[in-house]
Design a protein around this motif. Sequence first.
Motif, PDB file in Angstrom:
ATOM      1  N   TYR A 110      35.847  47.854  39.654  1.00 51.28           N
ATOM      2  CA  TYR A 110      36.568  48.946  38.989  1.00 51.28           C
ATOM      3  C   TYR A 110      36.694  48.676  37.500  1.00 51.28           C
ATOM      4  CZ  TYR A 110      41.031  46.438  38.521  1.00 51.28           C
ATOM      5  OH  TYR A 110      42.015  45.557  38.158  1.00 51.28           O
ATOM      6  N   GLN A 111      36.875  47.410  37.107  1.00 50.02           N
ATOM      7  CA  GLN A 111      36.979  47.092  35.684  1.00 50.02           C
ATOM      8  C   GLN A 111      35.644  47.283  34.981  1.00 50.02           C
ATOM      9  OE1 GLN A 111      38.764  43.327  34.743  1.00 50.02           O
ATOM     10  NE2 GLN A 111      40.622  43.783  35.880  1.00 50.02           N
ATOM     11  N   GLN A 112      34.566  46.837  35.607  1.00 53.70           N
ATOM     12  CA  GLN A 112      33.247  47.041  35.024  1.00 53.70           C
ATOM     13  C   GLN A 112      33.015  48.538  34.802  1.00 53.70           C
ATOM     14  OE1 GLN A 112      30.130  45.154  37.335  1.00 53.70           O
ATOM     15  NE2 GLN A 112      31.464  43.434  37.819  1.00 53.70           N
ATOM     16  N   ASN A 113      33.305  49.328  35.809  1.00 54.98           N
ATOM     17  CA  ASN A 113      33.107  50.771  35.743  1.00 54.98           C
ATOM     18  C   ASN A 113      34.016  51.412  34.694  1.00 54.98           C
ATOM     19  OD1 ASN A 113      31.596  52.971  36.964  1.00 54.98           O
ATOM     20  ND2 ASN A 113      33.550  53.684  37.756  1.00 54.98           N
ATOM     21  N   ASP A 114      35.264  50.974  34.645  1.00 53.77           N
ATOM     22  CA  ASP A 114      36.200  51.521  33.660  1.00 53.77           C
ATOM     23  C   ASP A 114      35.750  51.225  32.237  1.00 53.77           C
ATOM     24  OD1 ASP A 114      37.778  52.488  35.711  1.00 53.77           O
ATOM     25  OD2 ASP A 114      39.387  51.021  35.443  1.00 53.77           O
ATOM     26  N   TYR A 115      35.321  49.999  31.991  1.00 55.16           N
ATOM     27  CA  TYR A 115      34.847  49.652  30.649  1.00 55.16           C
ATOM     28  C   TYR A 115      33.684  50.559  30.230  1.00 55.16           C
ATOM     29  CZ  TYR A 115      37.310  45.189  29.671  1.00 55.16           C
ATOM     30  OH  TYR A 115      38.236  44.216  29.365  1.00 55.16           O
TER      31      TYR A 115
END
Length: 84
Positions: free
Chosen positions: A38-43
Amino acid sequence: MRTDVSGLKRPRHPMPAFVKDALDERGLMDAYKQRPAYQQNDYIGWILRAKRQDTKESRLRQMLEELEKGGVYMNMKHAASEKR
């Protein structure tokens, strides 16, 4: 057949070449991949949503600095990624 095992329910943003190049140049690809999906995608989504190029560059710099420093995600404390 879907091979995405990230568990994300929302659409996944593909990594643009300029982000991949920046991660590779700074040696931060492993730090990026260690972050939750989710963090990779959010960034990536956050960087791509910027309308102006200088804003995209600023957001990319912030992501790189956070990955380099560890312990930070989107200007918030993130204990799971702290460097030891």
